[in-house]
Design a protein around this motif. Structure first.
Motif, PDB file in Angstrom:
ATOM      1  N   UNK A   1       0.834  -1.195   0.000  1.00 44.28           N
ATOM      2  CA  UNK A   1       0.000   0.000   0.000  1.00 44.28           C
ATOM      3  C   UNK A   1       0.872   1.249   0.000  1.00 44.28           C
ATOM      4  N   UNK A   2       0.401   2.264  -0.649  1.00 47.23           N
ATOM      5  CA  UNK A   2       1.150   3.512  -0.723  1.00 47.23           C
ATOM      6  C   UNK A   2       1.430   4.067   0.657  1.00 47.23           C
ATOM      7  N   UNK A   3       2.660   4.580   0.860  1.00 46.32           N
ATOM      8  CA  UNK A   3       3.036   5.138   2.160  1.00 46.32           C
ATOM      9  C   UNK A   3       2.111   6.270   2.577  1.00 46.32           C
ATOM     10  N   UNK A   4       1.650   7.039   1.608  1.00 46.24           N
ATOM     11  CA  UNK A   4       0.787   8.183   1.912  1.00 46.24           C
ATOM     12  C   UNK A   4      -0.479   7.716   2.615  1.00 46.24           C
ATOM     13  N   UNK A   5      -1.020   6.579   2.195  1.00 44.34           N
ATOM     14  CA  UNK A   5      -2.259   6.092   2.769  1.00 44.34           C
ATOM     15  C   UNK A   5      -2.055   5.507   4.155  1.00 44.34           C
ATOM     16  N   UNK A   6      -0.799   5.253   4.558  1.00 41.28           N
ATOM     17  CA  UNK A   6      -0.511   4.707   5.870  1.00 41.28           C
ATOM     18  C   UNK A   6      -0.412   5.798   6.927  1.00 41.28           C
ATOM     19  N   UNK A   7      -0.397   7.055   6.512  1.00 44.42           N
ATOM     20  CA  UNK A   7      -0.328   8.130   7.482  1.00 44.42           C
ATOM     21  C   UNK A   7      -1.624   8.201   8.290  1.00 44.42           C
ATOM     22  N   UNK A   8      -1.548   8.828   9.474  1.00 46.38           N
ATOM     23  CA  UNK A   8      -2.752   8.918  10.286  1.00 46.38           C
ATOM     24  C   UNK A   8      -3.752   9.880   9.648  1.00 46.38           C
ATOM     25  N   UNK A   9      -4.994   9.769  10.090  1.00 47.25           N
ATOM     26  CA  UNK A   9      -6.092  10.527   9.482  1.00 47.25           C
ATOM     27  C   UNK A   9      -5.878  12.029   9.607  1.00 47.25           C
ATOM     28  N   UNK A  10      -5.389  12.478  10.757  1.00 46.08           N
ATOM     29  CA  UNK A  10      -5.167  13.912  10.967  1.00 46.08           C
ATOM     30  C   UNK A  10      -4.129  14.461   9.996  1.00 46.08           C
ATOM     31  N   UNK A  11      -3.074  13.682   9.750  1.00 42.58           N
ATOM     32  CA  UNK A  11      -2.023  14.138   8.843  1.00 42.58           C
ATOM     33  C   UNK A  11      -2.539  14.225   7.418  1.00 42.58           C
ATOM     34  N   UNK A  12      -3.300  13.216   6.998  1.00 46.36           N
ATOM     35  CA  UNK A  12      -3.876  13.227   5.648  1.00 46.36           C
ATOM     36  C   UNK A  12      -4.835  14.398   5.492  1.00 46.36           C
ATOM     37  N   UNK A  13      -5.647  14.644   6.525  1.00 49.64           N
ATOM     38  CA  UNK A  13      -6.600  15.756   6.474  1.00 49.64           C
ATOM     39  C   UNK A  13      -5.878  17.093   6.380  1.00 49.64           C
ATOM     40  N   UNK A  14      -4.768  17.226   7.122  1.00 49.39           N
ATOM     41  CA  UNK A  14      -4.001  18.478   7.090  1.00 49.39           C
ATOM     42  C   UNK A  14      -3.384  18.691   5.718  1.00 49.39           C
ATOM     43  N   UNK A  15      -2.841  17.637   5.135  1.00 46.33           N
ATOM     44  CA  UNK A  15      -2.238  17.748   3.810  1.00 46.33           C
ATOM     45  C   UNK A  15      -3.308  18.063   2.761  1.00 46.33           C
ATOM     46  N   UNK A  16      -4.449  17.425   2.896  1.00 46.15           N
ATOM     47  CA  UNK A  16      -5.538  17.686   1.961  1.00 46.15           C
ATOM     48  C   UNK A  16      -5.974  19.143   2.048  1.00 46.15           C
ATOM     49  N   UNK A  17      -6.110  19.657   3.260  1.00 46.26           N
ATOM     50  CA  UNK A  17      -6.507  21.061   3.440  1.00 46.26           C
ATOM     51  C   UNK A  17      -5.457  21.990   2.834  1.00 46.26           C
ATOM     52  N   UNK A  18      -4.190  21.643   3.020  1.00 41.64           N
ATOM     53  CA  UNK A  18      -3.128  22.474   2.455  1.00 41.64           C
ATOM     54  C   UNK A  18      -3.211  22.503   0.933  1.00 41.64           C
ATOM     55  N   UNK A  19      -3.289  21.319   0.306  1.00 40.77           N
ATOM     56  CA  UNK A  19      -3.313  21.269  -1.155  1.00 40.77           C
ATOM     57  C   UNK A  19      -4.574  21.922  -1.727  1.00 40.77           C
ATOM     58  N   UNK A  20      -5.719  21.684  -1.101  1.00 40.98           N
ATOM     59  CA  UNK A  20      -6.950  22.263  -1.621  1.00 40.98           C
ATOM     60  C   UNK A  20      -6.904  23.791  -1.562  1.00 40.98           C
ATOM     61  N   UNK A  21      -6.380  24.328  -0.467  1.00 36.69           N
ATOM     62  CA  UNK A  21      -6.254  25.773  -0.360  1.00 36.69           C
ATOM     63  C   UNK A  21      -5.201  26.315  -1.311  1.00 36.69           C
ATOM     64  N   UNK A  22      -4.167  25.525  -1.545  1.00 32.53           N
ATOM     65  CA  UNK A  22      -3.170  25.939  -2.526  1.00 32.53           C
ATOM     66  C   UNK A  22      -3.778  25.958  -3.925  1.00 32.53           C
ATOM     67  N   UNK A  23      -4.613  24.952  -4.214  1.00 34.24           N
ATOM     68  CA  UNK A  23      -5.216  24.854  -5.539  1.00 34.24           C
ATOM     69  C   UNK A  23      -6.226  25.969  -5.801  1.00 34.24           C
ATOM     70  N   UNK A  24      -6.993  26.350  -4.761  1.00 32.61           N
ATOM     71  CA  UNK A  24      -7.983  27.393  -5.005  1.00 32.61           C
ATOM     72  C   UNK A  24      -7.458  28.788  -4.691  1.00 32.61           C
ATOM     73  N   UNK A  25      -6.151  28.851  -4.356  1.00 28.36           N
ATOM     74  CA  UNK A  25      -5.432  30.125  -4.190  1.00 28.36           C
ATOM     75  C   UNK A  25      -5.883  30.956  -2.986  1.00 28.36           C
ATOM     76  N   UNK A  26      -6.663  30.370  -2.073  1.00 23.54           N
ATOM     77  CA  UNK A  26      -7.077  31.157  -0.909  1.00 23.54           C
ATOM     78  C   UNK A  26      -5.956  31.263   0.120  1.00 23.54           C
ATOM     79  N   UNK A  27      -5.152  30.192   0.226  1.00 21.70           N
ATOM     80  CA  UNK A  27      -4.063  30.128   1.202  1.00 21.70           C
ATOM     81  C   UNK A  27      -4.561  30.403   2.619  1.00 21.70           C
TER      82      UNK A  27
END
Length: 291
Positions: A1-27
């Motif tokens: 399984x991909x290492x990314x998917x082995x991270x804890x839920x909080x870490x994945x959620x934080x990374x997702x929030x970071x990328x989504x905000x980066x993508x929509x340029x709100x920062x």
């Protein structure tokens, strides 16, 4: 399984929030994201958080990747004294080729800052996917792009930076007409302490040619003790200790995101600084087979 998917839920959620905000340029990152990824909102809005950039740049994609065996570091202005170079922990060096190389190549190895650019395209489907799928797609794509650039540098016959390529940095070439005998001669030519930790890097076509040749000789198993690493970018097989291949990243990683009105794709781009040094050329041999 991909290492990314082995991270804890909080870490994945934080990374997702970071990328989504980066993508929509709100920062406008959430408190949990700022805390989890140590984001300084005032200074680092276009700089990847250290934890994220280290994972993308320094983690190999697969266990068989060249990067899994190389030395990887993240230090600004890295300089390694030649006196610190040993042959697999030996306190002395009795190989004439190694001693000659250390004597003529200066007192230290200095890592410089070479700028590299990478980019990936993300569809709306991926952007709107669940957090783990979204984060995995973004980070896997960035890792793949980073490693593609590095492999191109390492195995190019006409590289932009000659010192980064196995074929242009001055490694000794062993020539022959038989891929099995030539690889065997290359291993034999390595300093004895190097042989124990040496790998054979070879592309799949040459590997198949090796297996077929051995079969024609009545040899059912590859007789080398050295591990074989399949790498399609490898033009001619490389034999040696990959720990003397050193990748260093220097300082911060900048990012930018734009959405194209032409194709509707999100383009995530990074620029980073780094260097690739083959710290000990005598720890490697190039296998050149006349075809």
């Amino acid at each position: 399984m991909n290492k990314i998917l082995k991270r804890n839920t909080d870490d994945v959620a934080a990374r997702s929030d970071f990328y989504r905000n980066a993508f929509n340029s709100t920062r406008k990152f959430s408190y949990n994201t700022v805390k989890a990824l140590a984001i300084n909102e005032d200074q680092l809005k276009n700089i990847l958080p250290v934890q994220v950039s280290n994972d993308i740049l320094m983690e190999p994609i697969t266990d068989s990747s060249i990067k899994a065996y190389a030395t990887v570091s993240n230090k600004s202005g890295l300089e390694i004294p030649k006196l610190s170079i040993q042959l697999n922990g030996a306190d002395y060096i009795d190989d004439d080729g190694t001693l000659q190389e250390l004597n003529i190549t200066g007192d230290s190895i200095q890592f410089k800052r070479y700028r590299q650019f990478i980019g990936i395209a993300i569809t709306d489907t991926i952007y709107n996917a669940l957090d783990d799928k979204f984060v995995s797609s973004v980070e896997q794509g960035l890792k793949t792009a980073v490693e593609a650039i590095e492999l191109n540098n390492m195995f190019s016959l006409q590289p932009k930076y000659e010192h980064m390529s196995f074929y242009t940095c001055g490694i000794k070439e062993i020539q022959g007409n038989d891929i099995y005998e030539t690889i065997k001669a290359a291993i034999k030519d390595l300093p004895n302490p190097i042989k124990r930790n040496a790998k054979i890097v070879i592309n799949s076509d040459d590997y198949i040619a090796l297996v077929e040749l051995l079969a024609s000789k009545g040899i059912s198993n590859i007789p080398f003790k050295q591990e074989i690493v399949i790498e399609e970018k490898c033009v001619n097989p490389v034999v040696g200790d990959l720990s003397y291949l050193h990748i260093n990243y220097d300082n911060k990683v900048n990012y930018d995101v734009q959405k194209s009105i032409k194709d509707g794709l999100y383009y995530f781009t990074l620029d980073f600084y780094g260097d690739i040094q083959i710290k000990l050329r005598s720890a490697f041999r190039i296998v050149s087979v006349n075809k």
